[in-house]
Design a protein around this motif. Structure first.
Motif, PDB file in Angstrom:
ATOM      1  N   UNK A 151       0.894  -1.140  -0.023  1.00  0.00           N
ATOM      2  CA  UNK A 151       0.003   0.071   0.178  1.00  0.00           C
ATOM      3  C   UNK A 151       0.855   1.494   0.054  1.00  0.00           C
ATOM      4  N   UNK A 152       0.583   2.365  -0.883  1.00  0.00           N
ATOM      5  CA  UNK A 152       1.398   3.356  -0.901  1.00  0.00           C
ATOM      6  C   UNK A 152       1.504   4.198   0.486  1.00  0.00           C
ATOM      7  N   UNK A 153       2.348   4.918   0.823  1.00  0.00           N
ATOM      8  CA  UNK A 153       2.169   5.693   2.107  1.00  0.00           C
ATOM      9  C   UNK A 153       1.386   6.690   2.217  1.00  0.00           C
ATOM     10  N   UNK A 154       0.953   7.417   0.997  1.00  0.00           N
ATOM     11  CA  UNK A 154      -0.282   8.395   0.949  1.00  0.00           C
ATOM     12  C   UNK A 154      -1.733   7.568   0.958  1.00  0.00           C
ATOM     13  N   UNK A 155      -1.787   6.404   0.904  1.00  0.00           N
ATOM     14  CA  UNK A 155      -3.060   5.474   1.014  1.00  0.00           C
ATOM     15  C   UNK A 155      -3.817   5.370  -0.157  1.00  0.00           C
ATOM     16  N   UNK A 156      -4.979   4.871  -0.162  1.00  0.00           N
ATOM     17  CA  UNK A 156      -5.680   4.261  -1.026  1.00  0.00           C
ATOM     18  C   UNK A 156      -7.012   5.217  -1.395  1.00  0.00           C
ATOM     19  N   UNK A 157      -7.549   5.110  -2.510  1.00  0.00           N
ATOM     20  CA  UNK A 157      -9.013   5.815  -2.825  1.00  0.00           C
ATOM     21  C   UNK A 157     -10.001   4.995  -1.981  1.00  0.00           C
ATOM     22  N   UNK A 158     -10.857   5.652  -1.438  1.00  0.00           N
ATOM     23  CA  UNK A 158     -12.104   5.269  -0.796  1.00  0.00           C
ATOM     24  C   UNK A 158     -12.879   3.932  -1.758  1.00  0.00           C
ATOM     25  N   UNK A 181      -4.651   3.257   5.320  1.00  0.00           N
ATOM     26  CA  UNK A 181      -5.077   4.673   5.145  1.00  0.00           C
ATOM     27  C   UNK A 181      -5.841   4.945   4.104  1.00  0.00           C
ATOM     28  N   UNK A 182      -7.044   5.426   4.132  1.00  0.00           N
ATOM     29  CA  UNK A 182      -7.984   6.009   2.908  1.00  0.00           C
ATOM     30  C   UNK A 182      -8.082   7.521   2.947  1.00  0.00           C
ATOM     31  N   UNK A 183      -7.689   7.899   1.382  1.00  0.00           N
ATOM     32  CA  UNK A 183      -7.535   9.198   1.249  1.00  0.00           C
ATOM     33  C   UNK A 183      -8.946   9.955   1.574  1.00  0.00           C
ATOM     34  N   UNK A 184      -9.082  11.185   1.903  1.00  0.00           N
ATOM     35  CA  UNK A 184     -10.344  11.876   2.331  1.00  0.00           C
ATOM     36  C   UNK A 184     -10.841  12.215   0.825  1.00  0.00           C
ATOM     37  N   UNK A 185     -12.074  11.744   0.593  1.00  0.00           N
ATOM     38  CA  UNK A 185     -13.028  12.433  -0.666  1.00  0.00           C
ATOM     39  C   UNK A 185     -13.230  13.726  -0.693  1.00  0.00           C
ATOM     40  N   UNK A 186     -12.911  13.879  -2.196  1.00  0.00           N
ATOM     41  CA  UNK A 186     -13.330  15.496  -2.211  1.00  0.00           C
ATOM     42  C   UNK A 186     -14.896  15.939  -1.895  1.00  0.00           C
ATOM     43  N   UNK A 187     -14.932  17.101  -1.416  1.00  0.00           N
ATOM     44  CA  UNK A 187     -16.378  17.480  -0.930  1.00  0.00           C
ATOM     45  C   UNK A 187     -17.247  18.493  -1.887  1.00  0.00           C
ATOM     46  N   UNK A 188     -16.286  19.106  -2.694  1.00  0.00           N
ATOM     47  CA  UNK A 188     -16.971  19.876  -3.626  1.00  0.00           C
ATOM     48  C   UNK A 188     -17.897  19.002  -4.924  1.00  0.00           C
ATOM     49  N   UNK A 189     -18.950  19.176  -5.161  1.00  0.00           N
ATOM     50  CA  UNK A 189     -19.578  18.450  -6.390  1.00  0.00           C
ATOM     51  C   UNK A 189     -20.016  17.060  -5.959  1.00  0.00           C
ATOM     52  N   UNK A 190     -20.039  16.682  -4.837  1.00  0.00           N
ATOM     53  CA  UNK A 190     -20.582  15.253  -4.637  1.00  0.00           C
ATOM     54  C   UNK A 190     -20.946  15.231  -2.875  1.00  0.00           C
ATOM     55  N   UNK A 191     -21.460  14.007  -2.846  1.00  0.00           N
ATOM     56  CA  UNK A 191     -22.314  13.996  -1.469  1.00  0.00           C
ATOM     57  C   UNK A 191     -21.453  12.569  -0.810  1.00  0.00           C
ATOM     58  N   UNK A 192     -20.756  12.600   0.254  1.00  0.00           N
ATOM     59  CA  UNK A 192     -20.191  11.543   1.116  1.00  0.00           C
ATOM     60  C   UNK A 192     -21.228  10.678   1.387  1.00  0.00           C
ATOM     61  N   UNK A 193     -21.088   9.332   1.173  1.00  0.00           N
ATOM     62  CA  UNK A 193     -21.761   8.170   1.746  1.00  0.00           C
ATOM     63  C   UNK A 193     -21.323   7.821   3.188  1.00  0.00           C
ATOM     64  N   UNK A 194     -22.462   7.666   3.915  1.00  0.00           N
ATOM     65  CA  UNK A 194     -22.243   7.164   5.390  1.00  0.00           C
ATOM     66  C   UNK A 194     -22.701   5.707   5.599  1.00  0.00           C
ATOM     67  N   UNK A 195     -22.729   4.824   4.334  1.00  0.00           N
ATOM     68  CA  UNK A 195     -23.039   3.395   4.454  1.00  0.00           C
ATOM     69  C   UNK A 195     -22.261   2.660   5.239  1.00  0.00           C
ATOM     70  N   UNK A 196     -21.015   2.720   5.632  1.00  0.00           N
ATOM     71  CA  UNK A 196     -20.376   1.975   6.335  1.00  0.00           C
ATOM     72  C   UNK A 196     -19.148   1.731   5.918  1.00  0.00           C
ATOM     73  N   UNK A 197     -18.200   0.746   6.229  1.00  0.00           N
ATOM     74  CA  UNK A 197     -16.983   0.612   6.206  1.00  0.00           C
ATOM     75  C   UNK A 197     -16.245  -0.095   4.912  1.00  0.00           C
ATOM     76  N   UNK A 198     -17.146  -0.611   4.025  1.00  0.00           N
ATOM     77  CA  UNK A 198     -16.713  -1.133   2.794  1.00  0.00           C
ATOM     78  C   UNK A 198     -17.028  -2.690   2.694  1.00  0.00           C
ATOM     79  N   UNK A 199     -16.907  -3.202   1.598  1.00  0.00           N
ATOM     80  CA  UNK A 199     -17.424  -4.735   1.634  1.00  0.00           C
ATOM     81  C   UNK A 199     -16.030  -5.586   1.636  1.00  0.00           C
ATOM     82  N   UNK A 200     -16.098  -6.790   1.502  1.00  0.00           N
ATOM     83  CA  UNK A 200     -14.976  -7.600   1.445  1.00  0.00           C
ATOM     84  C   UNK A 200     -15.480  -8.962   0.509  1.00  0.00           C
TER      85      UNK A 200
END
Length: 525
Positions: free
Chosen positions: A431-438, A498-517
């Motif tokens: 995993x890169x040090x800067x993290x991954x995309x959501x 580490x998961x990068x923070x998603x952009x806030x402009x032009x989108x709606x952040x999801x609060x559906x949970x921590x991801x699937x597997x």
């Protein structure tokens, strides 16, 4: 991966001389590693490794030296010694070995002694026997021939064995018979000095020698014998009959300075005394033995006087002074702080005891019987047995007074389960040090041994001992791998993605949970 090379595989040296072997160690892996370097196959006392642990970055190589110096002694036998240079990774356990040979060259050295150094012979016992000891102090076998002579050629010499073979470090004692060529009936004693030597048969330059003496006495010297007997008889009669007063040869205390109320021992010796009288001005000790000692109390500074007495008279008075000083007050020991960390540990773990003590001459940690340095404030030791162990710190003053403090530590047996690997990959790479995309695909891989149960949290539950699983974290998540042995003792490992923070402009952040597997790691472990 790593690579070990030697500059040369064959070395030679004479005992007592240093020879240097250089080696090159290269780290061909992608991670930093440390390597422990040692030499096997020859006496460790011969070997000096200036840098026993080598630290290498990825792709780095380093050349270091190993010094080999066999001692100049018989134990350093001449010959060829095969040995191995071993480099072991302290991170992966990888072991590298390179074979080499050390040729120890021969050296020769002899030592000779004759015992006794001096003998005597007489008219009837003309022959005297000496022991000639010859030692091979070299590292190779030698064959020597023994010789003996004197400057006047006044004696004859006969060895029990003239040729001697000696192994390295071996010594042998050969009997040597020495006899004067002439033995007069009357005469003065005569001293003959003689030399004994050894020379190498194969190497004439190899030699050793020593000296001895033989004193030969004639049967008698009439005039000297008569005069000596008469003188001894007269001196003995005079000595025995002369009246003389006694003398004090010595009179001394066991200590010149003591504390008030302590005791000293007065010791004396006399000549020609029937008894001894001692006084300190207040007390008198009479009819004491001519030679002896007595123990007395010293309440204050006192001067003791002694006289020796016999039927003729008494000796001169001998005085000694013992100074009494007030007793020293020794403060009681005080334990200001005492703790042990951690409070919970496994057998074999290192525990740190922290303490602060005043007025202590000795500090003891029980029940392990560990004596702690009084000039330190912390010390490390290993937990050696399980249970709720109550440790007791005891501080002793110089006069034996003691105080203690207690501290409990819970010591458990360590888990038999072992986590060999637990890592997170993205597309097969770390995993890169800067993290991954959501919601990125991340693969968790693990390998565990000696485990009765393996769990991964959060959300994955019980898994196999070896496997992988894909997760799609929405936010930064820490995954914990817990492995338990048959006794339920756990061991854990963690990975934080580490998961990068998603952009806030032009989108709606999801609060559906921590991801699937999804993956292959599910099931019982």
């Amino acid at each position: 991966m790593a690579r070990l090379t030697l500059t040369e595989s064959e070395l030679s040296t004479e005992p007592g001389t240093n020879v240097t072997l250089r080696y090159t160690l290269a780290n061909e892996s992608e991670t930093e590693d440390r390597f422990e370097v040692r030499v096997e196959g020859i006496d460790p006392e011969w070997v000096a490794i200036p840098v026993p642990v080598v630290k290498l970055r990825p792709g780095e190589s380093l050349t270091e030296s190993i010094h080999i110096k066999p001692p100049r002694s018989t134990e350093s036998r001449a010959g060829r010694y095969p040995f191995t240079v071993v480099a072991r990774s302290l991170e992966t356990g990888e072991t590298l070995e390179r074979a080499a040979f050390l040729d120890v060259l021969p050296f020769e050295l002899l030592s000779m002694e004759v015992e006794p150094k001096r003998q005597s012979s007489g008219y009837f016992t003309k022959q005297s026997t000496f022991g000639v000891t010859i030692a091979n102090l070299g590292n190779t076998e030698v064959n020597v021939q023994l010789f003996a002579d004197d400057p006047e050629d006044a004696c004859t010499y006969q060895y029990a064995q003239e040729w001697v073979m000696l192994a390295p470090g071996q010594q042998r004692t050969i009997a040597l018979q020495v006899q004067p060529r002439s033995s007069p009936l009357i005469g003065t004693p005569k001293l003959y000095g003689f030399s004994v030597s050894a020379r190498g048969v194969d190497n004439p330059r190899l030699s050793a020698s020593t000296q001895g003496q033989l004193e030969h006495r004639a049967l008698l010297t009439p005039a000297a014998l008569a005069a000596s007997l008469l003188f001894i008889l007269l001196a003995f009669v005079w000595y025995m009959l002369r009246p003389m007063p006694p003398e004090i040869n010595s009179f001394a205390p066991s200590a010149s300075t003591v504390q008030e109320g302590e005791s000293v021992t007065l010791t004396w010796s006399t000549t020609r005394a029937d008894s001894v009288v001692i006084t300190d001005g207040d007390r008198i000790w009479a009819q004491l033995s001519p030679n002896g000692s007595i123990k007395v109390t010293v309440p204050r500074t006192l001067t003791f006087s002694a006289k020796a007495v016999n039927g003729v008279g008494q000796s001169r008075e001998v005085k000694v002074t013992v100074t009494a000083v007030p007793p020293t007050q020794i403060p009681e020991p005080v334990i200001k702080t005492f703790s042990i960390s951690p409070k919970s540990a496994n057998v074999g773990d290192t525990l740190t005891v922290r303490y602060e003590v005043e007025n202590a001459a000795r500090i003891l940690l029980q029940p392990i019987g560990l004596e702690l340095p009084i000039n330190l404030t912390q010390f490390e030791f290993q937990a050696d047995k399980p249970g709720a162990i109550e440790y007791r710190l005891i501080a002793y003053s110089a006069d034996g007074k003691a105080t203690d403090a207690r501290f409990k530590v819970q010591v458990d047996q360590p888990s038999q389960a072992r986590i060999i690997e637990f890592r997170a990959l993205q597309s097969g790479l770390p995993i890169p040090e800067e993290g991954v995309e959501p919601y990125s695909r991340v693969t968790l891989e693990w390998q565990v041994e000696n485990a009765a149960r393996v769990d991964i949290s959060p959300g994955l539950g019980r898994v196999n001992a070896t496997g992988s699983v894909e997760v799609f974290p929405e936010r930064t998540t820490t995954y914990t791998l817990t492995a338990k042995d048959a006794n339920g003792k756990p061991v854990t490992a963690q990975i934080t993605i580490v998961v990068k923070e998603p952009p806030t402009a032009g989108g709606v952040r999801s609060d559906s949970g921590g991801g699937g597997s999804a993956g292959s790691g599910g099931g019982g472990g």
